[in-house]
Each structure stands twice: as C-alpha cells, then as structure tokens.
Design an enzyme around this catalytic site. Structure first.
Site, mmCIF file in Angstrom:
data_model
loop_
_atom_site.group_PDB
_atom_site.id
_atom_site.type_symbol
_atom_site.label_atom_id
_atom_site.label_comp_id
_atom_site.label_asym_id
_atom_site.label_seq_id
_atom_site.Cartn_x
_atom_site.Cartn_y
_atom_site.Cartn_z
ATOM 1 N N CYS A 176 0.854 -1.197 0.000
ATOM 2 C CA CYS A 176 0.000 0.000 0.000
ATOM 3 C C CYS A 176 0.889 1.246 0.000
ATOM 4 C CB CYS A 176 -0.917 -0.013 1.216
ATOM 5 S SG CYS A 176 -2.124 -1.352 1.204
ATOM 6 N N SER B 245 -3.156 3.241 -1.897
ATOM 7 C CA SER B 245 -4.476 3.031 -1.317
ATOM 8 C C SER B 245 -4.377 3.178 0.194
ATOM 9 C CB SER B 245 -4.960 1.617 -1.681
ATOM 10 O OG SER B 245 -6.135 1.278 -0.989
ATOM 11 N N GLN B 246 -5.407 3.782 0.800
ATOM 12 C CA GLN B 246 -5.375 3.870 2.259
ATOM 13 C C GLN B 246 -6.764 3.866 2.876
ATOM 14 O OE1 GLN B 246 -3.955 7.360 4.747
ATOM 15 N NE2 GLN B 246 -2.420 5.825 5.251
ATOM 16 N N ILE C 246 -12.873 5.871 2.845
ATOM 17 C CA ILE C 246 -13.529 5.551 4.110
ATOM 18 C C ILE C 246 -14.509 4.419 3.828
ATOM 19 C CG2 ILE C 246 -15.047 6.384 5.937
ATOM 20 C CD1 ILE C 246 -13.933 9.204 5.398
ATOM 21 N N TYR C 247 -14.344 3.302 4.518
ATOM 22 C CA TYR C 247 -15.230 2.152 4.303
ATOM 23 C C TYR C 247 -16.644 2.442 4.810
ATOM 24 C CZ TYR C 247 -11.614 -1.016 2.675
ATOM 25 O OH TYR C 247 -10.646 -1.630 1.918
ATOM 26 N N ALA D 142 -11.538 -4.445 6.729
ATOM 27 C CA ALA D 142 -11.816 -5.116 5.458
ATOM 28 C C ALA D 142 -10.582 -5.865 5.003
ATOM 29 C CB ALA D 142 -12.244 -4.090 4.417
#
Length: 282
Positions: free
Chosen positions: A157, A184-185, A225-226, A281
């Site tokens: 990442c 990606s974060q 943000i999930y 996730a």
C-alpha cells in the site's frame, strides 16, 4: 488544535462530502462475514506535515506509537516478511502457516542491487546517499516490484519513499524532507498510523545523517472511508482536539540499525477515547 488534527478533519470532511461511492461496483475487499466492503473515495489526496514544527500524531484518538514503530522497524530495519518477527497481530490475516507474507514489504527492501559503488539494498542505498551525496535527486525506495507481485500475500500500500535534502537558511544545517507515496489507504484504520510511522522514519534517517527534519509529504492515490466506518469517522471528527505531543528520539543513537522501540516517546500526549474493535476489510 494540532496541525495533524486539522489536516485529518478536513481530509475526512472532503472525502465524505465530495468523494465517490463504490457501492454496487465489483470490489476486492470484503468484511469477515463475506459482505462486499464498499467505500467513499477521493483520488489524489496530498497532505503536508512540517516535522520541524510538531510531531503529526492526531489527538482525536490515541495512535499507538510503540506498535507502529515496531512495524516500521520490522519493514525497514529487520527487512522481514515474517510476522514472527513482529510484536503485533496486524499482519496475521495475510500470513501463511509459516508466518510469511510472501515477497512483500521488508523482503523487497532487503534485496541487494548492483550499483557502481557496490552491492547494497535499498535502505543502505538511502543511508549511503544521505552521507555521500545528499543533494542527489535520486534518493528513493520502491517496493512495488511487479516481478514478485504474484508472490505477495498483499500488494504494497505504502510503496515508495523519495528523500530530498535542502538547507536551513539560518543555520546552514542540512534538512531532510520526504514524500511517501501510497496507492491506497483505509483512512480510519491506517491514516495516522502510517503518518506517524514515516514521520519517525524521517527522524531516524535525519538523525543518523546529521540532519534536521523538514517536511513529510503524504500522497494517497485512493483515499477511502469504508461504509462501516462512516459513522465512526463522523463521530471522531466532532471530538475535542488538544495540543500536539512532544516527540523524543534518543539522541545517542547514531546507527540506523541500533534503534529500538524504546528509543522513541511521545510526551504530553493528551487524546480522546480510543476506538476499539474497528472492523477491518480484507
């Protein structure tokens, strides 16, 4: 309010208000119950942290400095890809029965490459250039090795660091700056964790190279943000904030490979309540 809190709050508000939802799209991540893990995302988020002014640990909730330093030492100092060399369980989901995460992260930094000055790995190359050629515009690392991606249990990442040296106009001392590139974060779970890690890394390289710390620039290609994190984020960014903590690094350590987690401390670190059991996730 600390500068790090201000950046974090504004970034979260921007993602929530102006981001794009992936709901209904084909996505790789999923929750433990098998449900697709959708996000609200922004492309190309850039945050600048002036490490000479403060250490960028947010105060909205506590960032576990010892644990995040343990991971950065595992990758950059031990150059390990085995979770048995790590003192936390954050990599357990990506490890095989032997503890290996494949040819990822520390493994890539430990590969020796041929240079005109001799063979060395990427970390030793940075140390060499900071000592012998600090104004080089080629001081960088990259662990996104396409040849080995199929043997990585998780693609990197945070994959690239670029170091750049300037000079303090008042003292004439060299100043170490760095750019962290991240493809990606997960903003809730990982943002300040990564920021603190790489801020510490810049402090380490600066100290052993006889330099002052300057800026850490964090570039995130996909800042997200999930879906299950949205209510947590909304509550978090409404919390009270406090002054930034004071960062202490053991001044006696002059060798990059001699640092331990006990050589770093955050003093006067006042924070909001910790958030427990954040769903991750995978």
């Amino acid at each position: 309010m600390s500068l790090a809190d201000n950046l974090f709050i504004n970034m979260c508000k921007d993602i929530l208000e102006n981001g794009v939802s992936t709901e209904g799209e084909k996505v790789r991540p999923h929750w433990e119950d098998g449900t697709a893990a959708y996000t609200i995302k922004k492309f190309g988020v850039v945050n600048r942290y002036d490490l000479s002014k403060e250490f960028p640990a947010i105060t909205l909730r506590r960032t576990a400095l010892k644990s995040c330093i343990d991971e950065i030492l595992w990758i950059w100092q031990k150059k390990s890809n085995n979770i048995n060399d790590l003192n936390s369980h954050i990599w357990d989901s990506w490890a095989d029965e032997t503890g290996s995460i494949g040819k990822a992260y520390g493994y890539q930094l430990g590969i020796k490459h041929k240079y005109k000055e001799g063979e060395m790995d990427q970390v030793d190359r940075v140390l060499y250039d900071l000592k012998h050629n600090p104004y080089s515009r080629r001081i960088m690392t990259n662990i996104y090795n396409h040849e080995d991606l199929h043997e990585m249990n998780l693609y990197p990442c945070a994959y690239s660091m670029t170091f750049n040296v300037t000079k303090d106009k008042e003292s004439d001392q060299l100043v170490l700056n760095a750019i962290l590139n991240q493809r990606s974060q997960d903003i809730l779970a990982a943002n300040n964790w990564n920021v603190c890690q790489y801020a510490v890394l810049v402090h380490m390289f600066a100290q052993v190279s006889g330099m002052k710390v300057g800026e850490l620039v964090h570039v995130i290609a996909d800042a997200h943000i999930y879906d299950r994190h949205i209510p947590i984020i909304k509550e978090l960014i409404e919390r009270p904030t406090y002054d930034a903590p004071t960062f202490w690094i053991n001044p006696d350590v002059k060798d990059f490979y001699e640092f331990t987690v006990d050589d770093f401390k955050l003093e006067n670190y006042v924070t909001g309540e910790q958030i427990k059991n954040i769903p991750i996730a995978i």
